[in-house]
Motif scaffolding. Structure first.
Motif, PDB file in Angstrom:
ATOM      1  N   HIS A 255       0.843  -1.192   0.000  1.00  0.00           N
ATOM      2  CA  HIS A 255       0.000   0.000   0.000  1.00  0.00           C
ATOM      3  C   HIS A 255       0.878   1.242   0.000  1.00  0.00           C
ATOM      4  O   HIS A 255       2.004   1.227   0.489  1.00  0.00           O
ATOM      5  N   ALA A 256       0.353   2.316  -0.571  1.00  0.00           N
ATOM      6  CA  ALA A 256       1.099   3.573  -0.650  1.00  0.00           C
ATOM      7  C   ALA A 256       1.098   4.258   0.715  1.00  0.00           C
ATOM      8  O   ALA A 256       0.093   4.248   1.435  1.00  0.00           O
ATOM      9  N   LEU A 257       2.233   4.848   1.072  1.00  0.00           N
ATOM     10  CA  LEU A 257       2.339   5.515   2.371  1.00  0.00           C
ATOM     11  C   LEU A 257       1.372   6.680   2.495  1.00  0.00           C
ATOM     12  O   LEU A 257       0.784   6.908   3.547  1.00  0.00           O
ATOM     13  N   SER A 258       1.189   7.412   1.423  1.00  0.00           N
ATOM     14  CA  SER A 258       0.398   8.638   1.498  1.00  0.00           C
ATOM     15  C   SER A 258      -1.092   8.376   1.636  1.00  0.00           C
ATOM     16  O   SER A 258      -1.817   9.155   2.256  1.00  0.00           O
ATOM     17  N   THR A 259      -1.580   7.264   1.068  1.00  0.00           N
ATOM     18  CA  THR A 259      -3.026   7.018   1.044  1.00  0.00           C
ATOM     19  C   THR A 259      -3.456   5.772   1.809  1.00  0.00           C
ATOM     20  O   THR A 259      -4.613   5.649   2.183  1.00  0.00           O
ATOM     21  N   LYS A 262      -4.023   0.434  -2.122  1.00  0.00           N
ATOM     22  CA  LYS A 262      -3.219  -0.449  -2.967  1.00  0.00           C
ATOM     23  C   LYS A 262      -2.550   0.317  -4.109  1.00  0.00           C
ATOM     24  O   LYS A 262      -1.398   0.027  -4.461  1.00  0.00           O
ATOM     25  N   TYR A 263      -3.263   1.318  -4.658  1.00  0.00           N
ATOM     26  CA  TYR A 263      -2.714   2.068  -5.793  1.00  0.00           C
ATOM     27  C   TYR A 263      -1.402   2.741  -5.393  1.00  0.00           C
ATOM     28  O   TYR A 263      -1.312   3.399  -4.357  1.00  0.00           O
ATOM     29  N   GLY A 264      -0.390   2.591  -6.222  1.00  0.00           N
ATOM     30  CA  GLY A 264       0.905   3.192  -5.948  1.00  0.00           C
ATOM     31  C   GLY A 264       1.875   2.261  -5.241  1.00  0.00           C
ATOM     32  O   GLY A 264       2.995   2.653  -4.927  1.00  0.00           O
ATOM     33  N   SER A 265       1.460   1.015  -5.014  1.00  0.00           N
ATOM     34  CA  SER A 265       2.335   0.041  -4.364  1.00  0.00           C
ATOM     35  C   SER A 265       2.885  -0.950  -5.391  1.00  0.00           C
ATOM     36  O   SER A 265       2.404  -1.034  -6.520  1.00  0.00           O
ATOM     37  N   LEU A 266       3.890  -1.727  -4.976  1.00  0.00           N
ATOM     38  CA  LEU A 266       4.418  -2.775  -5.849  1.00  0.00           C
ATOM     39  C   LEU A 266       3.339  -3.809  -6.142  1.00  0.00           C
ATOM     40  O   LEU A 266       3.230  -4.313  -7.270  1.00  0.00           O
ATOM     41  N   PHE A 267       2.526  -4.116  -5.151  1.00  0.00           N
ATOM     42  CA  PHE A 267       1.409  -5.049  -5.323  1.00  0.00           C
ATOM     43  C   PHE A 267       0.494  -4.576  -6.445  1.00  0.00           C
ATOM     44  O   PHE A 267       0.088  -5.357  -7.309  1.00  0.00           O
ATOM     45  N   TRP A 268       0.183  -3.290  -6.448  1.00  0.00           N
ATOM     46  CA  TRP A 268      -0.665  -2.724  -7.507  1.00  0.00           C
ATOM     47  C   TRP A 268       0.003  -2.862  -8.864  1.00  0.00           C
ATOM     48  O   TRP A 268      -0.650  -3.222  -9.860  1.00  0.00           O
ATOM     49  N   ALA A 269       1.290  -2.587  -8.929  1.00  0.00           N
ATOM     50  CA  ALA A 269       1.999  -2.599 -10.209  1.00  0.00           C
ATOM     51  C   ALA A 269       2.080  -4.006 -10.813  1.00  0.00           C
ATOM     52  O   ALA A 269       2.093  -4.166 -12.035  1.00  0.00           O
ATOM     53  N   LEU A 270       2.126  -5.037  -9.945  1.00  0.00           N
ATOM     54  CA  LEU A 270       2.309  -6.404 -10.437  1.00  0.00           C
ATOM     55  C   LEU A 270       1.013  -7.200 -10.545  1.00  0.00           C
ATOM     56  O   LEU A 270       0.997  -8.269 -11.152  1.00  0.00           O
TER      57      LEU A 270
END
Length: 842
Positions: A255-259, A262-270
């Protein structure tokens, strides 16, 4: 007289049960509703936004009450457990109609807690329930009731166990009453529900003690079969690449630190998975990369073949999208709360397995053909469901119409009776219309009055003598006849018997499938793994990733590497790739350069590529060669921990300390701006001492980003350290980032220029340039107090242009052209041009 219901049998029953569950909201079944009373009602109404009323407004003592329909209970349980509360579900265990006493028998059938609640909405995340046992060694166990996963381990120290619990994102912690106080202190101010158990630990192994404690707690709260839970599996944390809780957050793995999303994380990208099971497994892989090079190589081989086999990969993706969550379905079978439609989902999923096997079998590659042989389609289960459960069966399993015709002869007889009864009703209606001459006469049915003959008011004079009045409406009268009543009993008995038999048959079918839960879960794991490997192949082909070589040498070679998340999140802007080259003898690289130039991105980029490589994925680079890392430690970004009262600097020092204390020569350390949270001298001293310790004691591969340019001089003293900097150029006094990593140290930080880019007022920027020049005239380490006020705070009437022009003249006059080297002359010319441009800008 007012009723005295405060001491009624039902309320005595309620309060007696409530005493047994003082730490939970008691959901008390009354007819078609779950009710809460007394203080539970007051607090529950507030938390769940329910209407607070009272049991009887005319009673001597009004009892606060609120409730919800029984079919909506999961919504409210989800909200309560999300807030950290527990709920005891008290059901009626006898039919109110057959109750011989004044009060229907009730008992608690399960206790729902933050760690045991199973949501039907979003199962891409695991909901782990954890247990800790403290001793000379620390035992840890965790389970996910939705998937059946059940594991345990042990640690030599409490800190490691704490980080494991935090990494699991457990919202509920089971412990012994003896350990409760200490663990509450450890997890102080964190959102954690504690569940102390009066449990005697007689196991010598703390890991076994932990899973025994957890198993006992689950059994006591769920009060039903736990056949979906796998046998507890022991694991060694050292079997995986260790990434502590802080590093998982800093690298934004899931998960992204700012929000927090899931969006913006490695998990999201893969995450190109097609199934919920695959998505959960991918997340698990990202948080627990492998250390076994053979397992990594097997995954890489599989991904490489799927990249090449486009037709098979595309075929698999389409078929996997039709697969439902087998792990969740098997849990619902075990808990006995699966419905007919969900059994149909299980059937449809199993019917896809032969298609998936066929797709794999078309490959000429041995690894795919071997995998095809592992998949058991469980045709006996799918055939059973196909022959027994109607395709369009309703969700409710107690009202009938869920079992196929021809499955059970007794059920077929009941249905024939129902069909014949309905035909007789239709014939009776036609016959009565003809006999009475009332063309609008109709035979109807409702649950209160049963079957009836309805005659409008205008035709009342035509009603025969054998009609018995049953109900009066505004425009009609309803009647019954002895003959209609007789057939009503036959029809309703057939309907009730049919529904009861169907419910019994459904339970038998479910229990037959329940015996094969282990096989279903095994198949679920295989399908989930296939889904993840296929997703990694899709990612690799789509984003031009390359297969990384895992080497025994301690060498990092990433040519033209990219940040996998930033590259996808900013697809409109071309990402500037960079080499990350660290030969065996280069253990520490100090990185300098302006803010916002990409230093932190460069650090995270390496960390994410290492994780991708060790889960078996291909990586964003043109060429990749990496050693096998055992741990990753990071200190990236400015963050405090207000929940525990820790400042940014304290968090920074704790994260740095963990890296220094626990890393090995096979670890990866990523440090960004160490020492910035305190005074310049303190910060620089700490940073220098850390680098020295890393160089002499740890020998881990380390990227160390800093604005302390003095640290770059350490390369002359340490053979295992070198310097890199992020390129930036000044054009007409404006700073332009080129985001390219270059050899050697940066000449300056360009902090004032970044402030200028941020849009600070011109006067602030002008003053900042002035102060900077004054500081640079003295030693870089000279305390600010040694500067004269005259120099720092110049008179407002003074002309900055004249001051700068005079300085330029002095600088030019002081140049020794006889000794000036060409490269120094070029640098000096750039500096002079910058100062002239500043005069123009001002």
């Amino acid at each position: 007289m007012p009723q005295k219901i405060a001491d009624s049998p039902m309320m005595r029953q309620y309060r007696s049960i409530k005493k047994e569950y003082p730490d939970a909201f008691l959901f008390f079944r009354v007819g078609d509703f779950y009710e809460m009373f007394d203080s539970d009602a007051v607090k529950g109404a507030q938390l769940l936004e329910l209407t607070l009323t009272s049991r009887s407004k005319s009673a001597d003592e009004q009892i606060p009450m609120c409730g919800m329909p029984h079919h909506a209970i999961d919504k409210y349980l989800s909200e309560l457990t999300e807030m950290g509360y527990k709920a005891a579900i008290c059901d009626q265990i006898e039919d109110p109609k057959s109750s011989t006493g004044q009060t229907v028998k009730r008992q608690v059938t399960r206790v729902v807690t933050p760690g045991t609640f199973i949501s039907d909405e979003d199962l891409t995340d695991n909901n782990y329930l954890s247990a800790l046992v403290l001793g000379e060694e620390i035992g840890l166990a965790y389970a996910d009731l939705a998937t059946g996963e059940f594991k345990y381990t042990k640690f030599s120290n409490l800190n490691s166990a704490i980080f494991e619990v935090l990494g699991l994102n457990s919202r509920e912690l089971v412990t012994t009453k003896n350990d409760l106080k200490r663990l509450k202190q450890v997890f102080a101010k964190r959102q954690m529900t504690f569940s102390p158990v009066d449990f005697k630990l007689d196991q010598e192994d703390p890991g076994v003690s932990a899973y025994t404690l957890l198993e006992s707690y689950i059994t006591s709260t769920q009060m039903r079969s736990l056949s979906n839970l796998s046998e507890p599996v022991y694991y060694e944390p050292q079997e995986f690449l260790l990434i502590d809780y802080a590093s998982k957050q800093n690298l934004e793995l899931t998960h992204a630190l700012s929000t927090g999303k899931k969006y913006g994380s490695l998990f999201w990208a893969l995450d190109q998975t097609s199934t919920t099971m695959g998505s959960r497994l991918l997340r698990n892989w990202i948080e627990r990369p492998l250390l076994d090079p053979k397992k990594i190589e097997w995954r890489q081989d599989f991904v490489a073949i799927l990249i090449k086999e486009y037709v098979i990969r595309n075929d698999l993706q389409g078929k996997l999208k039709k697969v439902y969550d087998l792990e969740h379905l098997s849990s619902k079978i075990a808990f006995g709360n699966i419905n007919a439609r969900e059994l149909t989902m299980l059937k449809k999923t199993l019917q896809e397995i032969p298609q998936i096997k066929s797709a794999l079998g078309k490959s000429g590659e041995e690894i795919l053909r071997n995998y095809e042989k592992l998949l058991d389609p469980l045709t006996d289960i799918s055939d059973l469901i196909d022959h027994s459960i109607k395709e369009d069966a309703p969700i409710t399993i107690t009202d009938g119409d869920i079992i196929c015709d021809g499955y059970n002869s007794e059920l077929d007889q009941y249905r024939d009776s129902l069909t014949g009864g309905r035909a007789w009703i239709a014939q009776m209606e036609a016959k009565e219309k003809a006999r009475t001459g009332i063309n609008t006469l109709k035979v109807g049915y409702n649950r209160v009055f049963g079957y009836y003959l309805e005659v409008s008011k205008v035709n009342q004079d035509k009603v025969p003598d054998n009609y018995q009045r049953k109900q009066t409406l505004a425009n009609a009268e309803r009647y019954i006849t002895p003959e209609l009543k007789e057939h009503e009993n036959l029809i309703l008995n057939a309907r009730d018997n049919s529904a009861k038999l169907e419910y019994s048959l459904f339970n038998e079918i479910r229990d037959q499938i329940k015996e094969q839960i282990a096989k279903i879960q095994k198949l679920a794991g295989q399908v989930a793994q296939l889904d993840v490997l296929n997703a990694l192949a899709i990612d690799s082909e789509k984003n031009s990733y390359v297969r990384p070589q895992i080497s025994e040498k301690r060498e990092i070679k990433l040519v033209e590497s990219r940040h996998p998340v930033v590259e996808q999140a900013n697809s409109v802007i071309d990402f500037v790739p960079n080499d990350i080259l660290m030969p065996e003898n280069n253990e520490i690289t100090i990185i300098t350069g302006p803010n916002m130039s990409g230093k932190s991105t460069y650090l995270r980029q390496l960390g994410l590529i290492v994780i991708m490589a060790q889960i078996g994925s291909f990586v964003p680079a043109n060429e990749a060669k990496l050693p096998l890392f055992d741990q990753i430690f990071t200190r990236i970004g400015a963050s405090d921990n207000l929940l525990t009262g820790e400042s940014t600097f304290m968090v920074e020092m704790k994260e740095a300390n963990r890296a220094l204390q626990e890393s090995t020569s096979n670890s990866l350390i990523l440090m960004d701006e160490i020492g910035r949270g305190t005074a310049t001298y303190d910060g620089m001293a700490i940073a220098m001492a850390i680098i020295k310790y890393l160089s002499e004691q740890v020998h881990a591969k380390t990227l160390f980003s800093t604005h302390y340019h003095e640290l770059t001089q350490l390369s002359t003293q340490m053979n295992n350290l070198n310097n890199k900097h992020v390129g930036a150029v000044l054009k007409k006094g404006k700073l332009i980032f080129i985001h390219k990593m270059l050899d050697g140290p940066s000449d300056r930080s360009y902090g004032v220029h970044v402030a200028q880019l941020a849009g600070l007022p011109k006067q602030v920027v002008k003053d900042a340039f002035h102060y900077l020049k004054e500081f640079e005239k003295s030693s870089a380490l000279a305390p600010v107090g040694k500067f004269s006020q005259e120099n720092l705070f110049y008179q407002a009437t003074a002309s900055p242009e004249e001051s700068i022009s005079s300085e330029l003249i002095q600088k030019i006059q002081g140049i020794d052209l006889d000794t000036l080297k060409p490269i120094d002359a070029l640098n000096l010319l750039c500096e002079l041009q910058e100062e002239v441009n500043q005069i123009d800008d001002e």
